[in-house]
Each structure stands twice: as structure tokens, then as C-alpha cells.
Design an enzyme around this catalytic site. Sequence first.
Site, PDB file in Angstrom:
ATOM      1  N   ASP A 192     -11.261   2.672   3.769  1.00  0.00           N
ATOM      2  CA  ASP A 192     -11.606   1.253   3.649  1.00  0.00           C
ATOM      3  C   ASP A 192     -13.108   1.073   3.426  1.00  0.00           C
ATOM      4  O   ASP A 192     -13.552  -0.026   3.062  1.00  0.00           O
ATOM      5  CB  ASP A 192     -11.221   0.513   4.942  1.00  0.00           C
ATOM      6  CG  ASP A 192     -10.017  -0.390   4.768  1.00  0.00           C
ATOM      7  OD1 ASP A 192      -9.793  -0.859   3.644  1.00  0.00           O
ATOM      8  OD2 ASP A 192      -9.321  -0.630   5.773  1.00  0.00           O
ATOM      9  N   LYS A 232       0.840  -1.202   0.000  1.00  0.00           N
ATOM     10  CA  LYS A 232       0.000   0.000   0.000  1.00  0.00           C
ATOM     11  C   LYS A 232       0.879   1.259   0.000  1.00  0.00           C
ATOM     12  O   LYS A 232       0.632   2.204  -0.758  1.00  0.00           O
ATOM     13  CB  LYS A 232      -0.951  -0.011   1.205  1.00  0.00           C
ATOM     14  CG  LYS A 232      -2.068  -1.037   1.052  1.00  0.00           C
ATOM     15  CD  LYS A 232      -2.870  -1.303   2.333  1.00  0.00           C
ATOM     16  CE  LYS A 232      -3.862  -2.439   2.078  1.00  0.00           C
ATOM     17  NZ  LYS A 232      -4.630  -2.852   3.266  1.00  0.00           N
ATOM     18  N   GLN A 281      -5.031  -1.756   9.371  1.00  0.00           N
ATOM     19  CA  GLN A 281      -4.937  -3.090   8.764  1.00  0.00           C
ATOM     20  C   GLN A 281      -5.561  -4.127   9.687  1.00  0.00           C
ATOM     21  O   GLN A 281      -5.260  -4.172  10.882  1.00  0.00           O
ATOM     22  CB  GLN A 281      -3.459  -3.421   8.483  1.00  0.00           C
ATOM     23  CG  GLN A 281      -3.238  -4.697   7.692  1.00  0.00           C
ATOM     24  CD  GLN A 281      -3.774  -4.642   6.258  1.00  0.00           C
ATOM     25  OE1 GLN A 281      -3.782  -3.608   5.622  1.00  0.00           O
ATOM     26  NE2 GLN A 281      -4.236  -5.777   5.768  1.00  0.00           N
TER      27      GLN A 281
HETATM   28  N1  GUN Z   1      -7.290  -7.143   5.865  1.00  0.00           N
HETATM   29  C1  GUN Z   1      -7.700  -7.902   4.808  1.00  0.00           C
HETATM   30  N2  GUN Z   1      -8.337  -7.130   3.911  1.00  0.00           N
HETATM   31  C2  GUN Z   1      -8.326  -5.872   4.398  1.00  0.00           C
HETATM   32  C3  GUN Z   1      -8.823  -4.644   3.908  1.00  0.00           C
HETATM   33  O1  GUN Z   1      -9.429  -4.532   2.838  1.00  0.00           O
HETATM   34  N3  GUN Z   1      -8.594  -3.559   4.700  1.00  0.00           N
HETATM   35  C4  GUN Z   1      -7.966  -3.653   5.890  1.00  0.00           C
HETATM   36  N4  GUN Z   1      -7.822  -2.548   6.600  1.00  0.00           N
HETATM   37  N5  GUN Z   1      -7.494  -4.771   6.368  1.00  0.00           N
HETATM   38  C5  GUN Z   1      -7.675  -5.884   5.617  1.00  0.00           C
END
Ligand code: GUN
Length: 283
Positions: free
Chosen positions: A120, A53, A97
Site C-alpha cells: 500500500d 483485489k 484494508q
Molecule cells: N481504503 C480505502 N483506500 C484504501 C487503500 O488504498 N488501501 C487500503 N488498505 N485501504 C483503503
Amino acid sequence: MSEHIINGKQLVSDIRGQIKEQVDVLAAEGFRPGLAVILVGEDPASAVYVRNKAKACEQVGIYSEVHRLPAETSQSELLELVDKLNRSTDIHGILVQLPLPNHISEDAVIDAIAVEKDVDGFHPINVGNLSIGKPSLLPCTPAGVIEIIKRTGKVISGKKAVVIGRSNIVGKPVSMLLLRENATVTICHSRTENMKELCREADILVVAIGKPKFVTREFVKPGAVVIDVGINRLEDGKLAGDVDFDDVVDIAGPITPVPGVVGPMTITMLLQNTVQAASALRK
Ligand code: GUN
């Protein structure tokens, strides 16, 4: 590569190029979108996602900062950091996350993120706005799935879409988005009877069940669009999707290989959300 195997590299590079152009325009005006990513603990898969990211932000010129916190971080310490980022004028998107360590409530943390910085799309207000058709920040994987389908050139409106999986992160929101695109949507899950028959009716099949190679050719209508959201680590260390790609590839229409399409597309949608959030906050 066969024509109908979706080329993730091309797709992602096209869209990231467009995002970079938008960021360049904002930067020329002295404004830079900013994303904060919070990682709690040492889950190796999460560490890879977070690194990807940050790298993607750099690629398009978005400012990013990663907050790596030890697994013992308390919920109130994490909430304090979220609060600080909510108030920061340099930060327009906040992503925590998941999964979080067991002693921290994911709901409490998601609820604490400012709705307008929730890149998100997990905050209950953004989830609610999606379901009543109001503008909102969309969850990245579902938004990416719709973008992938649209860029195959296939029509969604009026078509039968079947989603396998009903998670809050993928299954439910992707179903809402397909509905918004005027598909006729069926959601299958662990208790569904006659799943193969239902899936075989689908013009668009989205699979997010978390079981390696679950979907075989008996699930697939010839020519159907097949989007595989799964990413599973096999015993031999290799990655596999939820679709048995080799079994399905010659019967499907446009199909996504794993890895290479849905993952990079999810990150691309995060970049898009960050620019969207930044532009809205600037006004
Ligand atoms: N863990 C697995 N997928 C995601 C996601 O789309 N966003 C976040 N923040 N954590 C994740």
C-alpha cells in the site's frame, strides 16, 4: 465514447496483460508472488474492494489469501497476524484494508507491516523514501494517477498541476509524485482561497476531495487533463466522482469518468507492487 474520455477498460487490460507476462515468467521459474489481504469487520464497501483485489490477483496469476476477521478482533490479535505474514515466505505483499474499527490504531498496524511487504506504500519509511526521491513501494492510487496521465501522452514536466485534497492516502503522495515528474505543483484544500482561479491555471487537475460533483467547468482550463479520484454514493444510490463530469466533459482534455478508471487502476498498481515486492524479496 468521445476520444478524450479515458477508456479505463483498455488501459487496465493493457497493464494487467503486462503484469501477467511478468508473473508467468516468475511462475515458470517456480516462483509465485503472493499477496495477503486483511479485512477486519463488515464494512460493505471494504468487502467489495477486497473481493475485487483477490479477483484481480487471480486474473494475473498472483497467489492471494484473504483474512476476514470479526469486528471485535483486538489490536494485538491483528498485530500477531501481521507478524506471521511478515515472516511467511509465500507472502510478499501485505495489505490491511482501511478503515479499521475504532479500537484499533491504524498507525500501529501500518507501522507493524514489514517495509518491503508494504504494497500500500503507507509505512512511514516508504512515505519518507517517496519524499526524498529514493526507490520505494508507491501508494497505489497516486501511482495509478501518474500512470493514467502518462498514458494520455500528455507531458507532465514543466506543467502546472493542481491537486485538490491533502490526504495521506492520495493528495499528499500524488503531489510528491507530480513533483518528482517535474510538474509545478499546487495543493488546494478546505482552507484554500480563490480555489477556482488556482484550478483554472492547471494543465493537470487531480481531484481527491471527497465531495460529489464539487468541480464544475469554472475550475477547468480548456484542454486540461482532469483526473477524478472521488467516488461518492449519492442519495439515489448512484456513484459520482468529485468532478461534475457532464458539466466539465466538453471543456476538459483527457478526463476520467467515475467509476471505471482510477478504481481499477489502483488495483492494477497493487498487482504491480506485489510483483515488485516479490522480485525484491526473492533476491
Ligand atoms: N481504503 C480505502 N483506500 C484504501 C487503500 O488504498 N488501501 C487500503 N488498505 N485501504 C483503503
